[in-house]
Design an enzyme around this catalytic site. Sequence first.
Site, PDB file in Angstrom:
ATOM      1  N   ALA A 443      72.427  54.679-102.344  1.00 57.31           N
ATOM      2  CA  ALA A 443      73.657  54.707-103.429  1.00 57.31           C
ATOM      3  C   ALA A 443      74.852  54.187-102.750  1.00 57.31           C
ATOM      4  O   ALA A 443      74.718  54.306-101.500  1.00 57.31           O
ATOM      5  CB  ALA A 443      73.504  56.042-103.837  1.00 57.31           C
ATOM      6  N   GLY A 490      68.982  56.831-102.386  1.00 55.26           N
ATOM      7  CA  GLY A 490      68.729  56.128-103.483  1.00 55.26           C
ATOM      8  C   GLY A 490      67.942  55.003-103.522  1.00 55.26           C
ATOM      9  O   GLY A 490      67.169  54.916-104.813  1.00 55.26           O
ATOM     10  N   GLU A 493      64.641  56.618-103.587  1.00 57.27           N
ATOM     11  CA  GLU A 493      64.307  57.411-104.954  1.00 57.27           C
ATOM     12  C   GLU A 493      63.997  56.524-105.919  1.00 57.27           C
ATOM     13  O   GLU A 493      63.186  56.713-106.724  1.00 57.27           O
ATOM     14  CB  GLU A 493      65.666  58.162-105.156  1.00 57.27           C
ATOM     15  CG  GLU A 493      65.771  59.484-104.224  1.00 57.27           C
ATOM     16  CD  GLU A 493      66.947  60.116-104.360  1.00 57.27           C
ATOM     17  OE1 GLU A 493      68.119  59.315-104.186  1.00 57.27           O
ATOM     18  OE2 GLU A 493      67.056  61.260-104.630  1.00 57.27           O
ATOM     19  N   GLU A 513      70.686  61.228 -96.757  1.00 59.25           N
ATOM     20  CA  GLU A 513      72.124  61.947 -96.913  1.00 59.25           C
ATOM     21  C   GLU A 513      72.335  63.302 -96.469  1.00 59.25           C
ATOM     22  O   GLU A 513      73.440  63.241 -96.343  1.00 59.25           O
ATOM     23  CB  GLU A 513      71.274  62.339 -98.492  1.00 59.25           C
ATOM     24  CG  GLU A 513      71.359  61.307 -99.658  1.00 59.25           C
ATOM     25  CD  GLU A 513      70.133  60.465 -99.710  1.00 59.25           C
ATOM     26  OE1 GLU A 513      69.265  60.614 -99.004  1.00 59.25           O
ATOM     27  OE2 GLU A 513      69.989  59.894-100.692  1.00 59.25           O
TER      28      GLU A 513
END
Length: 662
Positions: A443, A490, A493, A513
């Site tokens: 992200a 992300g 993910e 993260e």
Amino acid sequence: MTDRFANPLLYRPGRPLPARVAVIGAGTIGPDIGYYLLSAIPGLELVLVDVDPDALHAASARIEAYVEKGLARDKVTPEQARTVREGLVTTLDYEAIAGADWVLEAATENLELKRDIFARIESIVGDTTLITSNTSSLPAERLFSGLTHPGRSTVTHFFAPAFQNPAVEVIDWSGADPATVEYLRWVFAATGKVPLVTADAVCFMLDRVFDNWCNEAGLMLTVATAPEIDGVAEEFVHAGPFFVLNLAHGNPIIVETNTLQAEVEGDHYRPAPVFGSVDSWLTFPPGGNPAAAPEVAAAVRDRLVGVLLSQSVDIIDREIGSRADLELGCVLALGFRRGPLVLMRNLGDTETERILDRLARERPGMPTPARPPEFYRTFRRHVLVDRVGDVVVLTIRRPQALNALDDEVNRELLEAIVEHEADPDVAGFVITGYGTRAFCAGADIDRFPSMLGDAAASEQYARDCSLLLTHLDSMDKPVVAAVNGMALGGGFELAMRCHGIVAVEDAWFQLPEVTLGIAPGIGALVVPYRRWPGAAARFVSMTRLGSRLAATEAAQLGVVDELVPHPDSLLETATARVHSLAGAVTPIPGGPVELPEWDEADLPEAMLAGLSPEVIAIIENAIRAAAAAETLGAALEVGYRAFAATACTEAARQRITEFVSR
Ligand code: COA
């Protein structure tokens, strides 16, 4: 322009990467291009030719300095240093270019000189040796039309510093064989560059923007000083035009290129006379410029923005380059904070029209838009869409952030899937990252500071980011992740939610993260335990410690379905995987799942790495709660809330602020 794959790596080249390249010209950019090629192509022999022995000595010293700096900063391995040093040959003898696969000219910007060089090159090399020029302004037609075999020639225009700046314009001129342009795009994309195809107009695409931006600044010296103009420009670029011109000794270039544009396209392009009489400007480093009086600043701003928009619409209307390439090129090559079309989007139609009307009054002849405003600002910015038979290949192209996912990337991916999903001729999708380094670095961390400390906003952000992912969960048509490099946070993910994963052997996965003081909130606390229960212990440890998972180990764990030894076959393998998954997409199990026990033995390791026990506890609790949830939806909500809880910790504030201010 010819039809071509938007992702250059979908092209199947008729020849391998070059083994022997000659660069003609040991000025500044020649050695920089040489260093890029030597660093990117293992085992390459690079012959650097010049008529001046001092220039060759300086070039060798320059390349050696890059190697040493790279070694000192761990950006270059000893093995890479060895291949660069061993691969470089400097010579005064043109005959040494014989046997080259590619000869790249980086000599003075003089048409007659360059034409002579090309004739000489052609007399030495074979008929299929590629011949390219690094000119920033002279059309390929003028440079190469005298060659006996012009089809193998074109312009490949680099941007300073050429070993770092990823942008390269590749000119699609009428005499070039399509295979020449496609091969060069493939070479560049496979070696870390971002090739941007442009038409054969004088100054191509990006120098039209840069030269006219600078020229307009020169014309505005009647109303403001150079530092005042630089100060106004810094709203849009990292450094103002005069500061950059000083760095690049660029005044003569503006005279040359704008004279050329004026001769071909009209007097409104004439260079500001001041560029012919001034060597360098009084400037201040970015951020240090004095502010102009408000009405002066407004006039300068209007003219700079006006010329930027005027050039941009002209480039698009005349199909000199595509909207997405123009936008990206301005950011990568020219240092704009955002591209001109996003600027247009942000200004809005009324303000855009006002600025362009004012430019038309003050600078008659400058191009005006030929189409309605929405045409210029409505386009896919970060996702390339290709059709390979019945498979749609979606490529995330955001090289400035290692293909990180921002709101726009997520939206563009989802829209592209929705657009093609119902088409009976589409069997499924491949999602990949541009280039060979990153599938996706996660992200967009730049987005996080705005939500730190705000649990509701953070939770909603995670839910919004998941719109693409929950759509993937609901699909019958297969989506395969083609993992071409690192897949972090992300990005991992996203790959987890695809129905299959293929990866190059040296790819790697990570959930970093925790190192940023947050939880991976959009699936990583949930999905692995349902899809790959045998790998649960490994995922727990990755999530708590942020440790890496090599693609080879991921394949042993069953997370990666198929490994490919070489990037060349990745997209083909992914496409084949789509076909093998047709009609066999299995949903992620919904009910509660068993978790392995984990002990706290590795916690000291986490503490040593400076990770936050508070964040690790939130992550562990969420993994347990999500595993116990009755439905996938409920489990995903646990993840969103865990992300929100961690976004309110002191660890998140510190770590994210640190990353963003780096
Ligand atoms: N969001 C936003 N920008 C990112 C990014 C992300 N997730 N990952 C990388 N970038 C940007 C960097 O800020 C940098 O931009 P800059 O050139 O304007 O400074 C650019 O991509 C290149 O990355 P850089 O860090 O210079 O490359 P590197 O080789 O030194 O390091 C990584 C590569 C992947 C180790 C490092 O970029 C990193 O740690 N990224 C964050 C990964 C992450 O934590 N992802 C999960 C997010 S929730």
